[in-house]
Each structure stands twice: as C-alpha cells, then as structure tokens.
Scaffold this motif. Structure first.
Motif, PDB file in Angstrom:
ATOM      1  N   MET A   1      64.589 -18.281 -15.744  1.00 39.16           N
ATOM      2  CA  MET A   1      63.459 -18.824 -14.981  1.00 39.16           C
ATOM      3  C   MET A   1      63.804 -20.199 -14.407  1.00 39.16           C
ATOM      4  O   MET A   1      63.450 -20.533 -13.282  1.00 39.16           O
ATOM      5  N   LYS A   2      64.521 -20.998 -15.195  1.00 36.09           N
ATOM      6  CA  LYS A   2      64.933 -22.321 -14.722  1.00 36.09           C
ATOM      7  C   LYS A   2      65.764 -22.160 -13.446  1.00 36.09           C
ATOM      8  O   LYS A   2      65.565 -22.850 -12.450  1.00 36.09           O
ATOM      9  N   ARG A   3      66.660 -21.201 -13.510  1.00 34.37           N
ATOM     10  CA  ARG A   3      67.537 -20.959 -12.363  1.00 34.37           C
ATOM     11  C   ARG A   3      66.742 -20.502 -11.138  1.00 34.37           C
ATOM     12  O   ARG A   3      67.003 -20.920 -10.010  1.00 34.37           O
ATOM     13  N   LEU A   4      65.767 -19.623 -11.350  1.00 34.75           N
ATOM     14  CA  LEU A   4      64.943 -19.135 -10.247  1.00 34.75           C
ATOM     15  C   LEU A   4      64.297 -20.305  -9.501  1.00 34.75           C
ATOM     16  O   LEU A   4      64.398 -20.408  -8.274  1.00 34.75           O
ATOM     17  N   PHE A   5      63.643 -21.192 -10.238  1.00 33.07           N
ATOM     18  CA  PHE A   5      62.900 -22.262  -9.569  1.00 33.07           C
ATOM     19  C   PHE A   5      63.842 -23.297  -8.959  1.00 33.07           C
ATOM     20  O   PHE A   5      63.554 -23.855  -7.900  1.00 33.07           O
ATOM     21  N   GLU A   6      64.966 -23.527  -9.618  1.00 28.14           N
ATOM     22  CA  GLU A   6      65.929 -24.503  -9.077  1.00 28.14           C
ATOM     23  C   GLU A   6      66.466 -24.083  -7.713  1.00 28.14           C
ATOM     24  O   GLU A   6      66.769 -24.920  -6.871  1.00 28.14           O
ATOM     25  N   ASN A   7      66.558 -22.761  -7.505  1.00 28.83           N
ATOM     26  CA  ASN A   7      67.011 -22.254  -6.199  1.00 28.83           C
ATOM     27  C   ASN A   7      66.146 -22.773  -5.050  1.00 28.83           C
ATOM     28  O   ASN A   7      66.564 -22.787  -3.906  1.00 28.83           O
ATOM     29  N   PHE A   8      64.904 -23.116  -5.370  1.00 29.54           N
ATOM     30  CA  PHE A   8      63.952 -23.504  -4.328  1.00 29.54           C
ATOM     31  C   PHE A   8      63.485 -24.953  -4.490  1.00 29.54           C
ATOM     32  O   PHE A   8      62.422 -25.325  -4.033  1.00 29.54           O
ATOM     33  N   GLY A   9      64.295 -25.756  -5.165  1.00 33.12           N
ATOM     34  CA  GLY A   9      63.968 -27.178  -5.315  1.00 33.12           C
ATOM     35  C   GLY A   9      62.815 -27.440  -6.260  1.00 33.12           C
ATOM     36  O   GLY A   9      62.198 -28.512  -6.232  1.00 33.12           O
ATOM     37  N   MET A  10      62.499 -26.454  -7.099  1.00 36.50           N
ATOM     38  CA  MET A  10      61.427 -26.681  -8.070  1.00 36.50           C
ATOM     39  C   MET A  10      62.035 -26.709  -9.456  1.00 36.50           C
ATOM     40  O   MET A  10      63.190 -26.339  -9.654  1.00 36.50           O
ATOM     41  N   GLU A  11      61.253 -27.153 -10.454  1.00 33.87           N
ATOM     42  CA  GLU A  11      61.784 -27.148 -11.818  1.00 33.87           C
ATOM     43  C   GLU A  11      60.692 -26.857 -12.828  1.00 33.87           C
ATOM     44  O   GLU A  11      59.508 -27.087 -12.561  1.00 33.87           O
ATOM     45  N   ILE A  12      61.123 -26.329 -13.965  1.00 36.46           N
ATOM     46  CA  ILE A  12      60.176 -26.131 -15.071  1.00 36.46           C
ATOM     47  C   ILE A  12      60.027 -27.482 -15.744  1.00 36.46           C
ATOM     48  O   ILE A  12      61.008 -28.067 -16.207  1.00 36.46           O
ATOM     49  N   ILE A  13      58.794 -28.021 -15.758  1.00 33.72           N
ATOM     50  CA  ILE A  13      58.608 -29.361 -16.320  1.00 33.72           C
ATOM     51  C   ILE A  13      58.131 -29.319 -17.764  1.00 33.72           C
ATOM     52  O   ILE A  13      58.225 -30.303 -18.478  1.00 33.72           O
ATOM     53  N   ASP A  14      57.628 -28.171 -18.199  1.00 34.94           N
ATOM     54  CA  ASP A  14      57.197 -28.070 -19.592  1.00 34.94           C
ATOM     55  C   ASP A  14      57.136 -26.595 -19.980  1.00 34.94           C
ATOM     56  O   ASP A  14      56.974 -25.737 -19.117  1.00 34.94           O
ATOM     57  N   ALA A  15      57.277 -26.338 -21.269  1.00 32.75           N
ATOM     58  CA  ALA A  15      57.180 -24.968 -21.774  1.00 32.75           C
ATOM     59  C   ALA A  15      56.615 -25.036 -23.177  1.00 32.75           C
ATOM     60  O   ALA A  15      56.980 -25.915 -23.952  1.00 32.75           O
ATOM     61  N   GLN A  16      55.688 -24.145 -23.475  1.00 30.93           N
ATOM     62  CA  GLN A  16      55.189 -24.086 -24.847  1.00 30.93           C
ATOM     63  C   GLN A  16      54.796 -22.652 -25.200  1.00 30.93           C
ATOM     64  O   GLN A  16      54.366 -21.895 -24.335  1.00 30.93           O
ATOM     65  N   GLU A  17      54.982 -22.325 -26.484  1.00 31.80           N
ATOM     66  CA  GLU A  17      54.636 -20.974 -26.930  1.00 31.80           C
ATOM     67  C   GLU A  17      53.172 -20.908 -27.307  1.00 31.80           C
ATOM     68  O   GLU A  17      52.637 -21.845 -27.900  1.00 31.80           O
ATOM     69  N   VAL A  18      52.519 -19.803 -26.939  1.00 34.51           N
ATOM     70  CA  VAL A  18      51.145 -19.549 -27.360  1.00 34.51           C
ATOM     71  C   VAL A  18      51.117 -18.165 -28.003  1.00 34.51           C
ATOM     72  O   VAL A  18      51.979 -17.331 -27.741  1.00 34.51           O
ATOM     73  N   SER A  19      50.094 -17.932 -28.839  1.00 34.29           N
ATOM     74  CA  SER A  19      50.213 -16.767 -29.733  1.00 34.29           C
ATOM     75  C   SER A  19      49.756 -15.436 -29.137  1.00 34.29           C
ATOM     76  O   SER A  19      50.033 -14.386 -29.689  1.00 34.29           O
ATOM     77  N   ILE A  20      49.065 -15.443 -28.010  1.00 35.15           N
ATOM     78  CA  ILE A  20      48.469 -14.187 -27.526  1.00 35.15           C
ATOM     79  C   ILE A  20      49.526 -13.139 -27.126  1.00 35.15           C
ATOM     80  O   ILE A  20      50.662 -13.495 -26.783  1.00 35.15           O
TER      81      ILE A  20
END
Ligand SMILES: [Zn+2]
Length: 407
Positions: free
Chosen positions: A226-245
């Motif tokens: 996913m990091k790679r996907l967004f980097e291709n377009f000048g975007m970035e993952i700025i945060d990630a957290q696990e949720v239980s659902i």
C-alpha cells in the motif's frame, strides 16, 4: 494479468480455493434450475511489490449492482464501530460544519450518519441501487455510482472538494487502484486526507481467515504494497492502526507527501510484516497447507456429528460463509437450513450449495442439535442474540481458526 499496485507481471500462485459462484449472489427459488456461473478463486503474490491478490476479476457490475444483499447496519458491533470511526476522524482532524466528508462505497450510510451527527457535510457514493435508495431515505445524500475520476471531477464542480474521504472495506474491492488514487487526488482539498479500513493480511494469514477470500475481495492489503501504491502518486501513508472489527482490520490514513508528519507506526508495521516473513513463498505455501488441513478437520467434525444422528443448521449467511461452504463442500446433505437476520437474504438459497436461508426465529422453532456459525467475526453478538437456542441445549460450532464446539 498485471499487478494492481506495480503493474508487474510476475505473479506467483500459492492458494487455490477452486471454482465458486459470486458469494453474494443469493438465489431466488425460480433461479435454482438455471445454470450458475463459477469463477476461479486463486490467490497470487506479486514478486515485485508483494501485493496479495486474486488473479481473476469478476465484472463488478455482476458483483455489486445486482440485488446486493449486504447492509452495514445489520449488526450492533458494526454500527458502534462506524460511529467510533466517525468520532475519531472528526476529532483528529478537527472537522467543522464547512468541511465535506465523502464516503466511497457508503452502503446505507451508517458511517456518514456518524459524521452528520457532528455537524459535518456528507456525501455517499454507492453503486448498489437498493442500498443507495435506503441511504437516501435515511437522509444521507448518496450518489448511485462507482467511484471514478470523472465522478470525482463532477463532484468538485458541483459541491467542491472534500476535506476527508473515507472507505471501509472498499479498497480491496477496486480493480483499478491507480484510478482510485488519481480520483482521490482530484477530490481532496489541500491537506485533505483519505482514511480507509481493510481486513489486514497479517490476520488473514495468522488466524487462518481464508474464508474472507472471495471474488469481491480482489486484494488482501498490507502496509508494504500500500505504501508503494500511494508513493507512485506523490501520496504517503501518514498513520496506521489496527482495529478489531471483522477479525482484524487495518485503518490507514493517507495524505499528499509532506502535508503531515508520518507516524513511526507505519514503518514499524512494515518491518513486522517482513520479520514474520508473510511475503515469503515458503510462509504462504505453509498457509495453504493449513487451509487444506482445516477443510479436512471441519469436514470430519460435521460428518461424524451427522453419523451420530445430529441435525445441523447454519447461522448467518455472510459472503465469507459462502467461500467456506463451497471450498469445504458443505451442502444440503449437511446443513438443513441457514438462518439470517437480514431480510435481503431470507427466502433465498445460498449460491452454489442451494441451502435455504430462513429467519433467525426458525433456529429456536426447529432446534437443530448444532449450529455452524458462519459469521464468526460477530460470534459473541450472535450467540448472545440466540441465547435461547443455547439455553434449550443447542450447541454452536465456530469454524475459524480451528473448528470448535461451544455448548
Ligand atoms: Zn506488484
């Protein structure tokens, strides 16, 4: 087929769940005599970017626009989750009444209702016609279309740009991920964010949640690709957290490069993914062996219960349950019926296996000895709702990760 993230062509298959009909295509009585179309359910990993994905795409018009039977408001657990997501995002980004929040794949509008409560402007995008109509009836303005770049441009023209775009359990459904990211870039204001949730590949692999593999889920997401996907377009993952659902979900926050500081959690998750070895073929092939073993164990358990004269029914008919039934070859010879809360499935038959779907009350009326709980991710809530069944001596079988009986 090319990889959805990097367009690479070296895709290696590690799991084959056979051929199945689309998991949400519940059949009316008159369709039982018509042929059904089966599609391959094969999982591959990209050698280049490590995205785990299906190698066959069923046309989305077939999957999402024909009588789509999933409503996100069906479970209490689900409703609570969406409200807390709306609250968290509103607070974190200080949303105000002038801000617009757009939800892609908004279903009946449960998440947007949470934002609306906080006074934010909202707009839903939902391709399934009936579900979209329900959302509009509930007062959540919703456009009946798939998300696309041209729809993004039209929204910008008519309503302006969005401060926040959300997507829960939708990114994995999208075939053209590049078009998705370009559309997001079109639609987001400066310093806008895209917050999305998807089942986390690590949980799928570690908890043997292979039944969450079905044709609607084209990709099985994790941080590294996913990091790679967004980097291709000048975007970035700025945060990630696990949720239980849903048995383990990852929430991703995405923005344009350098708009926000990047939380260290992002790289920590990527490091952990690599340390566990989830992108190694050896690991994935071991997973496939566990899946095969699970099918045998569940089959033996059900078979021996039947041989002892027990009656068995299914409880809840989520899409994932259809993968389990098809792959494990559990049909009408094993399950007398399946009960379900959602009126959209009641009175129909399961795709492929043709098991009748009836209302929850029939579980108490007909009292089968065992109830195979297909929506195991909502096991606690369902077992609480059907407590009367257990008090009268009924037993539940929870199939994943290991089949076990709860009396
Ligand atoms: Zn790739």
């Amino acid at each position: 087929m090319l990889c959805r993230v990097c367009r690479g062509s070296k895709l290696t298959q590690f799991l084959d769940l056979g051929f199945t009909p689309p998991a949400d295509d519940f059949l009316r009585l008159e369709r039982l005599r018509e042929p059904e179309v089966y599609y391959p359910l094969e999982v591959v990993i990209c050698d280049e970017c490590s995205l785990v994905q299906l190698n066959h795409v069923v046309p989305p018009e077939l999957l999402f626009q024909r009588e789509y039977p999933y409503e996100s408001s069906t479970t209490e657990t689900g409703r609570k989750h969406y409200y807390s997501l709306a609250n968290d995002v509103s607070r974190h980004y200080n949303l105000s009444p002038k801000d617009l929040v757009i939800d892609i794949g908004s279903n009946v509008g449960v998440l947007l209702a949470g934002f609306k409560l906080r006074g934010v402007r909202v707009l839903g995008l939902e391709p399934a016609r009936d579900v979209c109509a329900t959302a509009n009836k509930n007062g959540i303005e919703t456009i009946n279309e798939f998300f696309s770049e041209s729809l993004a441009q039209e929204i910008v023209r008519t309503r302006g740009k969005a401060r926040v775009i959300t997507g829960t359990n939708v990114v994995a459904h999208i075939n053209d991920l590049h078009a998705l990211v370009r559309g997001l870039d079109t639609l987001l204001i400066e310093k806008g964010v895209f917050v999305f949730e998807a089942p986390y590949l690590v949980h799928l692999l570690e908890k043997l949640e292979y039944d969450t593999i079905y044709h609607e889920h084209l990709s099985y997401l994790s941080l590294a690709p996913m990091k790679r996907l967004f980097e291709n377009f000048g975007m970035e993952i700025i945060d990630a957290q696990e949720v239980s659902i849903h048995g383990g979900t990852m929430r991703y926050h995405v923005a344009r490069g350098n708009d926000f500081p990047v939380d260290p959690a992002v790289d920590e998750y990527i490091r952990a993914e690599r340390e566990k070895g989830i992108y190694e073929l050896e690991y994935l092939r071991k997973f496939a062996c566990s899946v095969e073993r699970h099918r045998k164990e569940l089959g033996w358990m059900l078979q021996s219960l039947k041989q002892d004269g027990n009656r068995i029914a299914g409880v809840s008919a989520p899409a994932k349950g259809m993968t389990l039934l098809s792959y494990c070859k559990i049909g009408r010879e094993t399950l007398d019926f399946i009960t379900e809360k959602s009126p959209l499935k009641m009175g129909k038959f399961t795709p492929g296996t043709h098991i009748p779907v009836v209302g929850d009350s029939e579980l108490i009326e007909r009292m089968p000895d065992y109830a195979l709980l297909l929506a195991w991710n909502f096991a606690d809530e369902i077992m609480k709702n059907l407590d009367e069944y257990r008090r009268k001596g009924g037993k539940f079988i929870i199939p994943i990760p290991e089949p076990r009986i709860v009396g």
